[in-house]
Design an enzyme around this catalytic site. Sequence first.
Site, short mmCIF file in Angstrom:
data_model
loop_
_atom_site.label_atom_id
_atom_site.label_comp_id
_atom_site.label_asym_id
_atom_site.label_seq_id
_atom_site.Cartn_x
_atom_site.Cartn_y
_atom_site.Cartn_z
CD GLN A 289 1.31 -7.19 0.49
OE1 GLN A 289 2.09 -6.25 0.64
NE2 GLN A 289 0.92 -7.97 1.48
CG HIS B 207 -4.43 -9.01 -1.68
ND1 HIS B 207 -3.72 -8.14 -0.87
CD2 HIS B 207 -4.11 -10.26 -1.25
CE1 HIS B 207 -3.01 -8.83 0.01
NE2 HIS B 207 -3.22 -10.12 -0.21
CG ASN C 85 7.27 -0.07 4.58
OD1 ASN C 85 6.38 0.21 3.77
ND2 ASN C 85 7.01 -0.38 5.84
CG ASP D 153 -3.73 0.92 -6.54
OD1 ASP D 153 -3.04 0.59 -7.52
OD2 ASP D 153 -3.25 1.13 -5.40
CB CYS E 114 -21.09 -12.54 -11.85
SG CYS E 114 -22.55 -13.49 -11.32
CB THR F 9 0.25 6.20 0.71
OG1 THR F 9 1.66 5.95 0.71
CG2 THR F 9 -0.46 5.03 1.40
CB SER G 213 3.26 -3.59 6.96
OG SER G 213 2.24 -4.51 6.57
CB CYS H 35 -26.51 -15.36 -14.33
SG CYS H 35 -25.63 -14.66 -12.91
CB ALA I 183 -0.94 0.00 1.22
#
Length: 250
Positions: free
Chosen positions: A102, A120, A220, A105, A128, A29, A196, A156, A25
Amino acid sequence: MNSEVATIIAGWLKKAENAVVFTGAGVSTESGIPDFRSPGGVWSKYRTVYYDEFMASADARYEYWRQKAEGHRDFADAQPNDGHRVIAKWERDGMICGVITQNIDGLHHIAGNQDVLELHGTARQILCQDCGTSSEAAPLIAEFLETDRVPACRKCANGRLKHATISFGQALPMEVLEQAAAWCREADLLLAIGSSLVVSPAADLPMLTKRNGGRLVIINRDTTPLDVMADKVIQESIGATLSAVDYRIV
């Protein structure tokens, strides 16, 4: 950033035959996208809707869509930052084999990366859960905001629509995770950026590189559990750090 450290990392990158970038992430940011785990983030304000609950309950599906509609506004108009652009440049130049992320976006794709493993999933698509039809997220988010009703699958009719992301309680796609693990085992250099490194199994991937003799660089804002095994740890702006490294690749 310390110029000597930037020069060292640039040298490792130039010599690497199988360099891989792993992002979390913190990369996004700097594009104005909040970290959901941070104070004030979506996860700190609302209850978690687990996957089994989503599948079983219309009320849970509504709450999921309400939360996701708010989160969509955070990134829909976001653009890649300097960090994204440098990573895309490195792929174009053959400096890295690909990106494992991860993030949901889609900014690595927008920046120009082609080989991206989205652990992810992506919030830019709706999937669907019943028939597998995939659609662009933005029009369906707009429909939800206008009607205050969860959209139905166009194919559907009664299919349950969810972002093409991994929800709490939902398993990561094994084929993507296995491919990411293979990349990390083969990597002679892994740049772990903006993560992290606490959420498994994704956070375990950098250890595969170290166990197989590769170098690990961690960039990081905060300390991570893997700092002790990293070859270099940088706690500075990601965009500025990657730009400094890129400047020294000649």
